[in-house]
Enzyme design. Structure first.
Site, mmCIF file in Angstrom:
data_model
loop_
_atom_site.group_PDB
_atom_site.id
_atom_site.type_symbol
_atom_site.label_atom_id
_atom_site.label_comp_id
_atom_site.label_asym_id
_atom_site.label_seq_id
_atom_site.Cartn_x
_atom_site.Cartn_y
_atom_site.Cartn_z
ATOM 1 N N HIS A 46 0.803 -1.215 0.000
ATOM 2 C CA HIS A 46 0.000 0.000 0.000
ATOM 3 C C HIS A 46 0.842 1.274 0.000
ATOM 4 O O HIS A 46 0.296 2.366 -0.131
ATOM 5 C CB HIS A 46 -0.934 0.022 1.210
ATOM 6 C CG HIS A 46 -2.011 -1.021 1.145
ATOM 7 N ND1 HIS A 46 -2.862 -1.162 0.078
ATOM 8 C CD2 HIS A 46 -2.371 -1.992 2.029
ATOM 9 C CE1 HIS A 46 -3.710 -2.152 0.295
ATOM 10 N NE2 HIS A 46 -3.425 -2.683 1.471
ATOM 11 N N ARG A 71 7.155 -5.561 3.300
ATOM 12 C CA ARG A 71 5.847 -6.146 2.996
ATOM 13 C C ARG A 71 5.721 -6.180 1.483
ATOM 14 O O ARG A 71 5.676 -5.141 0.818
ATOM 15 C CB ARG A 71 4.692 -5.347 3.605
ATOM 16 C CG ARG A 71 3.342 -5.979 3.214
ATOM 17 C CD ARG A 71 2.182 -5.516 4.049
ATOM 18 N NE ARG A 71 1.783 -4.148 3.752
ATOM 19 C CZ ARG A 71 0.679 -3.570 4.243
ATOM 20 N NH1 ARG A 71 -0.127 -4.262 5.054
ATOM 21 N NH2 ARG A 71 0.385 -2.328 3.951
ATOM 22 N N GLU A 147 -5.531 -11.496 8.408
ATOM 23 C CA GLU A 147 -6.324 -10.267 8.334
ATOM 24 C C GLU A 147 -7.713 -10.465 7.737
ATOM 25 O O GLU A 147 -8.368 -9.493 7.347
ATOM 26 C CB GLU A 147 -5.557 -9.203 7.539
ATOM 27 C CG GLU A 147 -5.025 -9.663 6.188
ATOM 28 C CD GLU A 147 -4.168 -8.610 5.500
ATOM 29 O OE1 GLU A 147 -4.224 -7.429 5.879
ATOM 30 O OE2 GLU A 147 -3.431 -8.983 4.563
ATOM 31 N N ASP A 173 -7.972 -4.598 7.812
ATOM 32 C CA ASP A 173 -8.700 -5.605 7.040
ATOM 33 C C ASP A 173 -9.394 -6.611 7.945
ATOM 34 O O ASP A 173 -10.465 -7.113 7.613
ATOM 35 C CB ASP A 173 -7.752 -6.319 6.076
ATOM 36 C CG ASP A 173 -7.521 -5.519 4.801
ATOM 37 O OD1 ASP A 173 -8.513 -5.126 4.172
ATOM 38 O OD2 ASP A 173 -6.357 -5.283 4.453
#
Length: 263
Positions: A46, A71, A147, A173
């Site tokens: 993200h 990530r 998540e 999430d």
């Protein structure tokens, strides 16, 4: 081998304070790395970071002893291999929902016979030395994210997969898939119970567990509750919050003087 600060800290029973890097800048990463974090995670999912920028950010973080993790954008063998070849000391992988997906993550991140990672460590071998190929499977941290509802239902099976070191909880999430607004620092009893269940599952398997937080006080609480790593701030949020506070403080002073001068 370069010391993995997280593994060293965990071996002594400590909880790690992790920062988050979403700004595509090696300079920002270098400033953050000199702020005292135990680890920093470069966010390719993200954040605004592409692969080449990520390499420069790894170089900046690894100019210190801060552990550099990434990530990855998805559970995909190509990007996972390239990130590890660039020298990442740990992988956080989003949206791992089943033990089969956890097994795929291990195949991507571990050398044979444990996995299927292709050999070509390039920068990873340069900064870690000739023992890297033999030690990488033991040194690199591999964490799937828990998540979703499906992942929670499968958490014991996911954490039973050989080669998975633990898991990382994504509270936004996690809340979204359970009918709550996406946010950090969950305070809903239902979600706190789920978070505790994930943490206890990791502990029962002898594995580590981390969680994404916002406020330092919430992060301290999570470490006290037994989490091995807490993320407490992202570079974007730190910059935005500090900028807003500076502007607000300056304007408050100006408005106070202006108001006083009217009487």
């Amino acid at each position: 081998m370069r010391t993995n600060r997280l593994r060293d800290l965990w071996s002594k029973g400590g909880g790690a304070v992790n920062g988050w890097l979403g700004i595509p800048s090696s300079a920002t990463a270098e400033f953050m790395a000199n702020a005292g974090w135990d680890s920093l995670t470069i966010d390719m999912q993200h954040g605004l970071v592409d692969y080449q920028t990520m390499v420069g950010m790894l170089q900046a973080v690894q100019s210190t002893d801060t552990c550099a993790t990434v990530r990855v954008p998805w559970n995909e063998q190509g990007i996972i291999g390239k990130v590890l070849d660039a020298g990442a000391q740990g992988i956080i992988c989003p949206m791992v929902n089943t033990p089969e997906e956890a097994e795929a993550l291990v195949r991507s991140a571990r050398y044979p016979p444990m996995g299927e990672r292709s050999f070509g460590p390039l920068r990873a071998a340069m900064i870690n030395g000739p023992n890297y190929p033999a030690q990488a499977n033991q040194d690199v941290i591999v964490w799937p994210m828990i998540e979703t509802r499906v992942a929670v239902a499968n958490v014991d099976a996911i954490l039973s997969v050989d080669g998975i070191d633990g898991c990382y909880i994504g509270p936004a999430d996690l809340g979204l898939t359970h009918g709550f607004v996406p946010k950090g620092d969950r305070d809903e009893p239902e979600l706190l119970e789920i978070i505790a269940r994930i943490r206890e599952s990791a502990k029962s398997h002898g594995k580590t567990v981390g969680i994404h937080c916002q406020a330092p006080a919430y992060g301290r609480r999570m470490i006290e509750d037994g989490f091995d790593l807490v993320t407490i701030a992202a570079d974007m949020a730190i910059l935005m919050n500090a900028a807003k506070a500076a502007v607000s403080e300056t304007r408050d002073g100006i408005e106070s003087k202006t108001s006083a001068g009217l009487y």
